[in-house]
Design an enzyme around this catalytic site. Structure first.
Site, mmCIF file in Angstrom:
data_model
loop_
_atom_site.group_PDB
_atom_site.id
_atom_site.type_symbol
_atom_site.label_atom_id
_atom_site.label_comp_id
_atom_site.label_asym_id
_atom_site.label_seq_id
_atom_site.Cartn_x
_atom_site.Cartn_y
_atom_site.Cartn_z
ATOM 1 N N HIS A 63 0.827 -1.208 0.000
ATOM 2 C CA HIS A 63 0.000 0.000 0.000
ATOM 3 C C HIS A 63 0.856 1.252 0.000
ATOM 4 O O HIS A 63 2.035 1.229 0.354
ATOM 5 C CB HIS A 63 -0.981 0.026 1.189
ATOM 6 C CG HIS A 63 -0.344 0.180 2.524
ATOM 7 N ND1 HIS A 63 -0.006 1.400 3.064
ATOM 8 C CD2 HIS A 63 -0.003 -0.743 3.455
ATOM 9 C CE1 HIS A 63 0.512 1.224 4.271
ATOM 10 N NE2 HIS A 63 0.541 -0.075 4.530
ATOM 11 N N CYS A 82 3.766 -4.401 6.624
ATOM 12 C CA CYS A 82 3.321 -4.149 5.253
ATOM 13 C C CYS A 82 4.492 -3.791 4.355
ATOM 14 O O CYS A 82 5.597 -3.509 4.819
ATOM 15 C CB CYS A 82 2.306 -3.003 5.235
ATOM 16 S SG CYS A 82 0.709 -3.456 5.941
#
Length: 157
Positions: free
Chosen positions: A112, A127
């Site tokens: 992301h 992440c």
């Protein structure tokens, strides 16, 4: 005199422009970690180099771009995963933070975008962070089911 200034300025700024335009593709060793199957893309994440690219067949179709992976105590999992959920305007309820162009591939771990400088801070909470611009450019190349291959370790982790 004007011609001299234009020539001199061109000589000063040309090397900088050429350096920015140069693209460094994954090495042969990096490509061995991440192999695309036919025409389907695979997202390749090299934590050693903190880079991401997309392969389709034997071609690099996106990147490489700089990423930021998991910090000490929150390492990004390694292995071969598939994207199981995508949400373009995601908001993390755990960290109360935006996760634009989120593509989840392993538990709560996702590719992301993040606002700000990827070079600042100790890393993500697992992440794979991209700039928002790069996350937006990656978005149309992937879909639910796209493979994501992650290997290596974040330097200093």
């Amino acid at each position: 005199m004007l011609a001299f200034l234009v020539t001199a300025l061109g000589a000063v700024f040309a090397p900088a422009a050429q350096a920015q335009a140069r693209v460094v593709y994954p090495t042969a060793a990096e490509r061995q970690h991440c192999r695309a199957d036919g025409s389907r893309p695979v997202v390749c994440v090299d934590q050693n180099a903190q880079r991401l690219w997309v392969m389709r067949g034997t071609s690099v179709v996106f990147g490489p771009v700089t990423v930021r992976t998991g910090r000490h105590g929150h390492l990004t999992r390694t292995g071969k995963f598939h994207i199981y959920w995508r949400h373009q305007h995601h908001w993390s309820s755990i960290y109360n933070a935006p996760m634009p162009f989120a593509q989840f591939f392993s538990g709560g771990e996702a590719l992301h975008g993040v606002y700000g400088d990827l070079g600042k801070g100790p890393g993500s909470y697992g992440c794979v962070n991209l700039t928002v611009r790069d996350a937006a450019r990656l978005w149309p190349l992937t879909r639910k089911g796209t493979w994501v291959e992650v290997w290596g370790h974040r330097p200093g982790s």
